[in-house]
Design a protein around this motif. Structure first.
Motif, PDB file in Angstrom:
ATOM      1  N   THR A  21      -5.139 -34.501  12.792  1.00 48.08           N
ATOM      2  CA  THR A  21      -4.973 -33.123  13.254  1.00 48.08           C
ATOM      3  C   THR A  21      -3.801 -33.028  14.233  1.00 48.08           C
ATOM      4  O   THR A  21      -3.445 -31.947  14.684  1.00 48.08           O
ATOM      5  CB  THR A  21      -6.232 -32.605  13.989  1.00 48.08           C
ATOM      6  OG1 THR A  21      -6.537 -33.508  15.053  1.00 48.08           O
ATOM      7  CG2 THR A  21      -7.423 -32.470  13.067  1.00 48.08           C
ATOM      8  N   SER A  22      -3.211 -34.164  14.543  1.00 47.82           N
ATOM      9  CA  SER A  22      -2.192 -34.224  15.593  1.00 47.82           C
ATOM     10  C   SER A  22      -0.843 -33.648  15.144  1.00 47.82           C
ATOM     11  O   SER A  22      -0.498 -33.677  13.961  1.00 47.82           O
ATOM     12  CB  SER A  22      -2.008 -35.691  15.994  1.00 47.82           C
ATOM     13  OG  SER A  22      -0.795 -35.855  16.675  1.00 47.82           O
ATOM     14  N   GLU A  31       0.283 -28.883  16.192  1.00 46.67           N
ATOM     15  CA  GLU A  31      -1.110 -29.242  16.537  1.00 46.67           C
ATOM     16  C   GLU A  31      -2.123 -28.385  15.760  1.00 46.67           C
ATOM     17  O   GLU A  31      -1.976 -27.165  15.682  1.00 46.67           O
ATOM     18  CB  GLU A  31      -1.264 -29.022  18.047  1.00 46.67           C
ATOM     19  CG  GLU A  31      -2.654 -29.151  18.611  1.00 46.67           C
ATOM     20  CD  GLU A  31      -3.198 -30.570  18.472  1.00 46.67           C
ATOM     21  OE1 GLU A  31      -2.519 -31.508  18.896  1.00 46.67           O
ATOM     22  OE2 GLU A  31      -4.307 -30.722  17.931  1.00 46.67           O
ATOM     23  N   LEU A  33      -5.651 -28.717  16.449  1.00 43.76           N
ATOM     24  CA  LEU A  33      -6.725 -28.377  17.401  1.00 43.76           C
ATOM     25  C   LEU A  33      -6.118 -27.669  18.618  1.00 43.76           C
ATOM     26  O   LEU A  33      -6.049 -28.226  19.713  1.00 43.76           O
ATOM     27  CB  LEU A  33      -7.484 -29.646  17.814  1.00 43.76           C
ATOM     28  CG  LEU A  33      -8.139 -30.417  16.663  1.00 43.76           C
ATOM     29  CD1 LEU A  33      -8.841 -31.674  17.177  1.00 43.76           C
ATOM     30  CD2 LEU A  33      -9.128 -29.540  15.898  1.00 43.76           C
ATOM     31  N   THR A  34      -5.688 -26.440  18.381  1.00 45.17           N
ATOM     32  CA  THR A  34      -4.959 -25.714  19.424  1.00 45.17           C
ATOM     33  C   THR A  34      -5.870 -25.118  20.489  1.00 45.17           C
ATOM     34  O   THR A  34      -5.442 -24.887  21.613  1.00 45.17           O
ATOM     35  CB  THR A  34      -4.151 -24.567  18.801  1.00 45.17           C
ATOM     36  OG1 THR A  34      -5.024 -23.884  17.891  1.00 45.17           O
ATOM     37  CG2 THR A  34      -2.944 -25.090  18.045  1.00 45.17           C
ATOM     38  N   LEU A  39     -11.387 -26.372  17.283  1.00 45.25           N
ATOM     39  CA  LEU A  39     -12.275 -27.547  17.303  1.00 45.25           C
ATOM     40  C   LEU A  39     -13.599 -27.202  16.627  1.00 45.25           C
ATOM     41  O   LEU A  39     -14.132 -28.000  15.840  1.00 45.25           O
ATOM     42  CB  LEU A  39     -12.495 -28.017  18.749  1.00 45.25           C
ATOM     43  CG  LEU A  39     -13.524 -29.136  18.942  1.00 45.25           C
ATOM     44  CD1 LEU A  39     -13.157 -30.383  18.137  1.00 45.25           C
ATOM     45  CD2 LEU A  39     -13.671 -29.496  20.422  1.00 45.25           C
ATOM     46  N   LEU A  68      -9.446 -34.444  22.383  1.00 51.75           N
ATOM     47  CA  LEU A  68      -8.046 -34.849  22.183  1.00 51.75           C
ATOM     48  C   LEU A  68      -7.813 -36.261  22.740  1.00 51.75           C
ATOM     49  O   LEU A  68      -7.061 -37.048  22.160  1.00 51.75           O
ATOM     50  CB  LEU A  68      -7.084 -33.842  22.819  1.00 51.75           C
ATOM     51  CG  LEU A  68      -7.094 -32.441  22.177  1.00 51.75           C
ATOM     52  CD1 LEU A  68      -6.097 -31.515  22.854  1.00 51.75           C
ATOM     53  CD2 LEU A  68      -6.822 -32.497  20.676  1.00 51.75           C
ATOM     54  N   ARG A  71      -9.224 -38.566  20.267  1.00 54.97           N
ATOM     55  CA  ARG A  71      -8.324 -38.677  19.119  1.00 54.97           C
ATOM     56  C   ARG A  71      -7.255 -39.743  19.366  1.00 54.97           C
ATOM     57  O   ARG A  71      -6.961 -40.560  18.491  1.00 54.97           O
ATOM     58  CB  ARG A  71      -7.659 -37.316  18.851  1.00 54.97           C
ATOM     59  CG  ARG A  71      -6.706 -37.351  17.665  1.00 54.97           C
ATOM     60  CD  ARG A  71      -6.168 -35.979  17.350  1.00 54.97           C
ATOM     61  NE  ARG A  71      -5.174 -35.541  18.324  1.00 54.97           N
ATOM     62  CZ  ARG A  71      -4.624 -34.334  18.343  1.00 54.97           C
ATOM     63  NH1 ARG A  71      -4.984 -33.426  17.459  1.00 54.97           N
ATOM     64  NH2 ARG A  71      -3.723 -34.008  19.246  1.00 54.97           N
ATOM     65  N   GLN A  72      -6.723 -39.728  20.569  1.00 56.28           N
ATOM     66  CA  GLN A  72      -5.692 -40.698  20.932  1.00 56.28           C
ATOM     67  C   GLN A  72      -6.255 -42.122  20.903  1.00 56.28           C
ATOM     68  O   GLN A  72      -5.625 -43.056  20.421  1.00 56.28           O
ATOM     69  CB  GLN A  72      -5.196 -40.370  22.330  1.00 56.28           C
ATOM     70  CG  GLN A  72      -3.752 -40.733  22.541  1.00 56.28           C
ATOM     71  CD  GLN A  72      -3.221 -40.104  23.824  1.00 56.28           C
ATOM     72  OE1 GLN A  72      -3.892 -39.291  24.453  1.00 56.28           O
ATOM     73  NE2 GLN A  72      -2.025 -40.482  24.201  1.00 56.28           N
TER      74      GLN A  72
END
Ligand SMILES: [Zn+2]
Length: 205
Positions: A21-22, A31, A33-34, A39, A68, A71-72
């Motif tokens: 989603t990145s 992006e 998931l703004t 989300l 987020l 996610r990272q």
């Protein structure tokens, strides 16, 4: 939340889709998931039933920030070359939601091996447990070689291949395979245009 330990492909798919989603993957549109609503859509689309998010409720900005960060962390685990590092990180993700092995009977009365999480866990922690269980299941049942970069040279996506044959090449098969075809087509066309007019005789004159 409870998840079947044998259904690791669900968590692996969730990990793949979360990482992709990145904005580093969606270079032109940015992006995915703004905001918290995005989300909520992501969780809905994946039918991730979380105790921390009652039906119809919206995640908070804090939840989004935590997801987020997850996610990272997930991306780093997919990229890690050391298998032990992946296992350690995935164990840690599961532990954060106090994930515990639980034996429960299914509707046919048979025992099933589940993983349950602390009912007070946050959205990111529950998601992390699903991701962690997915990664651990793939490491144990398939292999670390199933964690891959997308084969498209124009895509920075990653994925976990849980297919039987293990020959998946793209993070988003429908999209990235086509992106590659488009890139090859452009390269071929530019190659043809660069050729002198009296060359191979391709093209119209
Ligand atoms: Zn891709």
């Amino acid at each position: 939340m409870k998840t079947l330990f044998s259904n690791y492909s669900f968590g692996a798919g969730l990990a793949t889709d979360l990482v992709n989603t990145s904005a580093i993957v969606w270079t032109s549109t940015g992006e995915v998931l703004t905001d918290p609503a995005a989300l909520a859509r992501f969780l809905d689309e994946h039918e991730a039933r979380l105790d921390s998010l009652p039906r119809g409720a919206l995640p908070t900005d804090e939840d989004l920030a935590q997801v987020l960060a997850l996610r990272q962390e997930t991306r780093a685990l997919l990229e890690a070359e050391d298998e032990d590092e992946v296992a350690e990180g995935a164990n840690e993700l599961a532990a954060r939601a106090s994930a515990a092995p639980t034996l429960l009977r299914n509707s046919a009365g048979e025992w099933e091996w589940h993983v349950t999480t602390d009912p007070r866990a946050s959205i990111a922690d529950e998601l992390g447990a699903l991701v962690g269980v997915g990664l651990l299941g793939v490491l144990h049942t398939l292999s670390h070689a199933r964690f891959r970069h997308c084969a498209s040279p124009v895509c920075a996506g990653m994925f976990i291949d849980t297919s039987k044959a293990g020959r998946r090449r793209y993070c988003m098969p429908g999209l990235c395979g086509n992106r590659l075809n488009v890139a090859n087509h452009r390269a071929r066309r530019q190659g043809n245009e660069a050729r002198p007019a009296n060359g191979s005789g391709t093209g119209t004159r």
